[in-house]
Design a protein around this motif. Structure first.
Motif, PDB file in Angstrom:
ATOM      1  N   ALA A  57      45.783  29.586  47.833  1.00  0.00           N
ATOM      2  CA  ALA A  57      44.573  29.316  48.893  1.00  0.00           C
ATOM      3  C   ALA A  57      43.547  29.964  48.520  1.00  0.00           C
ATOM      4  O   ALA A  57      42.234  29.302  48.608  1.00  0.00           O
ATOM      5  N   PHE A  58      43.397  31.132  47.797  1.00  0.00           N
ATOM      6  CA  PHE A  58      42.211  31.876  47.459  1.00  0.00           C
ATOM      7  C   PHE A  58      41.813  30.816  46.084  1.00  0.00           C
ATOM      8  O   PHE A  58      40.439  30.759  46.057  1.00  0.00           O
ATOM      9  N   LEU A  59      42.585  30.536  45.317  1.00  0.00           N
ATOM     10  CA  LEU A  59      42.182  29.483  44.324  1.00  0.00           C
ATOM     11  C   LEU A  59      41.445  28.281  44.628  1.00  0.00           C
ATOM     12  O   LEU A  59      40.547  27.758  44.032  1.00  0.00           O
ATOM     13  N   ASN A  60      42.055  27.789  45.697  1.00  0.00           N
ATOM     14  CA  ASN A  60      41.277  26.627  46.424  1.00  0.00           C
ATOM     15  C   ASN A  60      39.860  26.860  46.847  1.00  0.00           C
ATOM     16  O   ASN A  60      39.093  26.019  46.753  1.00  0.00           O
ATOM     17  N   ILE A  67      38.314  33.224  35.202  1.00  0.00           N
ATOM     18  CA  ILE A  67      39.303  34.345  34.928  1.00  0.00           C
ATOM     19  C   ILE A  67      39.425  35.189  36.224  1.00  0.00           C
ATOM     20  O   ILE A  67      38.400  35.414  36.838  1.00  0.00           O
ATOM     21  N   VAL A  68      40.526  35.746  36.282  1.00  0.00           N
ATOM     22  CA  VAL A  68      40.733  36.771  37.059  1.00  0.00           C
ATOM     23  C   VAL A  68      40.981  38.082  36.343  1.00  0.00           C
ATOM     24  O   VAL A  68      42.091  38.117  35.670  1.00  0.00           O
ATOM     25  N   ALA A  69      39.994  38.949  36.375  1.00  0.00           N
ATOM     26  CA  ALA A  69      40.265  40.303  35.580  1.00  0.00           C
ATOM     27  C   ALA A  69      40.678  41.227  36.579  1.00  0.00           C
ATOM     28  O   ALA A  69      39.891  41.640  37.482  1.00  0.00           O
ATOM     29  N   SER A  70      42.005  41.544  36.759  1.00  0.00           N
ATOM     30  CA  SER A  70      42.514  42.409  37.622  1.00  0.00           C
ATOM     31  C   SER A  70      42.286  43.876  37.019  1.00  0.00           C
ATOM     32  O   SER A  70      42.469  44.415  36.060  1.00  0.00           O
ATOM     33  N   PHE A  71      41.412  44.648  38.149  1.00  0.00           N
ATOM     34  CA  PHE A  71      41.041  46.024  37.896  1.00  0.00           C
ATOM     35  C   PHE A  71      42.182  47.048  38.204  1.00  0.00           C
ATOM     36  O   PHE A  71      42.329  47.599  39.085  1.00  0.00           O
ATOM     37  N   GLY A  72      43.168  47.103  37.131  1.00  0.00           N
ATOM     38  CA  GLY A  72      44.103  47.741  37.246  1.00  0.00           C
ATOM     39  C   GLY A  72      45.386  47.257  36.347  1.00  0.00           C
ATOM     40  O   GLY A  72      45.168  46.174  35.590  1.00  0.00           O
ATOM     41  N   ARG A  78      49.847  40.925  43.072  1.00  0.00           N
ATOM     42  CA  ARG A  78      48.487  40.759  43.800  1.00  0.00           C
ATOM     43  C   ARG A  78      48.053  39.226  43.136  1.00  0.00           C
ATOM     44  O   ARG A  78      47.601  38.337  43.925  1.00  0.00           O
ATOM     45  N   VAL A  79      48.417  38.779  42.048  1.00  0.00           N
ATOM     46  CA  VAL A  79      47.990  37.751  41.464  1.00  0.00           C
ATOM     47  C   VAL A  79      49.130  36.515  41.366  1.00  0.00           C
ATOM     48  O   VAL A  79      50.321  36.773  40.774  1.00  0.00           O
ATOM     49  N   ASP A  80      48.814  35.337  41.734  1.00  0.00           N
ATOM     50  CA  ASP A  80      49.925  34.442  41.362  1.00  0.00           C
ATOM     51  C   ASP A  80      49.567  33.737  40.057  1.00  0.00           C
ATOM     52  O   ASP A  80      48.705  33.028  39.874  1.00  0.00           O
ATOM     53  N   VAL A  81      50.192  34.271  39.116  1.00  0.00           N
ATOM     54  CA  VAL A  81      49.662  34.083  37.613  1.00  0.00           C
ATOM     55  C   VAL A  81      50.028  32.624  37.257  1.00  0.00           C
ATOM     56  O   VAL A  81      49.272  31.993  36.690  1.00  0.00           O
ATOM     57  N   GLU A  82      51.183  32.348  37.830  1.00  0.00           N
ATOM     58  CA  GLU A  82      51.627  30.753  37.580  1.00  0.00           C
ATOM     59  C   GLU A  82      50.396  29.740  37.987  1.00  0.00           C
ATOM     60  O   GLU A  82      50.209  28.921  37.396  1.00  0.00           O
ATOM     61  N   ALA A  83      50.369  29.930  39.269  1.00  0.00           N
ATOM     62  CA  ALA A  83      49.043  29.014  39.843  1.00  0.00           C
ATOM     63  C   ALA A  83      47.607  29.156  39.020  1.00  0.00           C
ATOM     64  O   ALA A  83      47.046  28.085  38.739  1.00  0.00           O
ATOM     65  N   ILE A  89      43.246  29.090  34.494  1.00  0.00           N
ATOM     66  CA  ILE A  89      42.322  30.235  34.807  1.00  0.00           C
ATOM     67  C   ILE A  89      43.042  31.634  34.058  1.00  0.00           C
ATOM     68  O   ILE A  89      44.287  31.633  34.549  1.00  0.00           O
ATOM     69  N   PHE A  90      42.430  32.337  33.166  1.00  0.00           N
ATOM     70  CA  PHE A  90      42.850  33.339  32.560  1.00  0.00           C
ATOM     71  C   PHE A  90      43.174  34.617  33.599  1.00  0.00           C
ATOM     72  O   PHE A  90      42.495  34.807  34.590  1.00  0.00           O
TER      73      PHE A  90
END
Ligand code: 8YV
Length: 340
Positions: A57-60, A67-72, A78-83, A89-90
């Protein structure tokens, strides 16, 4: 006309990182946005630096995201890496930037529990001057005690090094043996059950994934010593919090040091808040000036690389295994993004 790409950061970033980002992008810092307001910002964003839950939903709602740069370091919950991978998207994270920092707070919580530092502090402020007899209970040495580490990865290893310097005996359980730590004589392997039974202090350093969710529940808490302390610096969901509250109230274990919770911020009606045998901190494992600077620099460097059409450095392992991929969105680079 060329438009500058947009980076949304959920964290106030160190100025050194801001400098790198602002050379190529507009940076919008939104530390306390509601989900709706964050999504409004994401609608035209090219990059996210943050800790939001990034699902489909977030990605939509973020069609330009590259890029999603995860702060941690803990991104798995938290992140659906597969999606993200499917959409080119990196996903990056900040390994090594905070291991020592988290380990320092782990030792802090262990010492707080062993010596009842928060209780002692409150005593000095509220009662010391009017009490004739010393009513503070005695603390415990940590030297010679057994520290059980669940998860001997980067952070667990740093905890082991520090605990060793305090004279603790260190056992660990992990799904992969850490031969380096074993060869160095830093930690000995134990089964999960042995670890629970033998530990005077038991500290958790595994990610929250389906296999670790509620890994510490009633059965495990009952296996621990009644004198043991449980420390959680990883993710709240690894412990069954209801079972933990019962264990603390009924004395199955002696106490707990918790930096993370099932729901954050911890609700004010949580039974944990009133318990004397717990030390609570508000998810501050990585919260030092130095660690936050290292994290911000890693995220910023990766974001800028992607906006320039290059591959980021700190790609999460699940994605790295799938590289090179043909259709990464970042390949276009920022200068290709023109408005009409
Ligand atoms: C948070 C953390 O990312 O690295 C992790 O996994 O839990 C922390 O560093 C940071 O506090 C933002 O929530």
């Amino acid at each position: 006309m060329l438009v500058r790409p947009k980076v949304v950061s959920q964290f106030k970033l160190h100025q050194d990182a801001m400098k790198i980002l602002e050379e190529v992008a507009e940076v919008v810092v939104v530390p306390s946005l509601s989900h709706e307001d964050l999504m409004a910002e994401m609608s035209d964003a090219d990059a996210l630096i943050g800790a939001a839950k990034v699902d489909k939903a977030f990605l939509n709602g973020a069609p330009r995201l590259k890029i999603v740069a995860s702060f941690g370091v803990g991104y798995q919950d938290r992140v659906d890496v597969e999606a993200c991978t499917e959409r080119g998207i990196f996903v990056t994270y900040t390994p090594n930037a905070l291991s020592g920092t988290v380990a320092e707070l782990t030792m802090g919580l262990i010492l707080c529990l062993a010596r009842a530092i928060p209780v002692a502090d409150a005593y000095v402020r509220r009662r010391w001057w009017r009490s004739k007899a010393k009513s503070l209970p005695l603390g415990l040495d940590i030297e010679g005690k057994t520290l059980g580490i669940l998860g001997l990865g980067r952070i667990g290893y740093e905890v082991a090094k520090r605990a060793k310097a305090f004279g603790m005996r260190i056992l660990y359980y992990d799904i992969v043996r850490n031969s380096k730590a074993e060869e160095e004589g830093l930690a000995s392997y134990a089964s999960f059950e042995e670890l629970l039974k033998a530990s005077d202090f038991f500290t958790i350093h595994v990610p929250l994934i389906p296999e670790t969710r509620k890994m510490i529940g009633e059965r495990e808490l009952r296996l621990m010593k009644r004198s043991a302390y449980l420390i959680n610096m990883a993710r709240g969901g690894i412990i069954d919090e209801e079972a933990l509250c019962k264990a603390l109230a009924e004395g199955w274990i002696a106490g707990a040091g918790l930096d993370v919770f099932t729901i954050e911020p911890l609700p004010k009606d949580s039974p944990l808040i009133k318990m004397k045998n717990v030390v609570l901190t508000p998810h501050i494992g990585s919260a030092t000036v130095e660690a936050r600077r290292r994290m911000a620099l890693m995220n910023a460097t990766d974001v800028v690389r992607v906006l320039r059409g290059e591959e980021p450095i700190n790609i999460v392992p699940e994605q790295r295994r799938r590289l090179p991929l043909k259709a990464w969105k970042g390949r276009e680079g920022p200068l290709a993004m023109s408005s009409d």
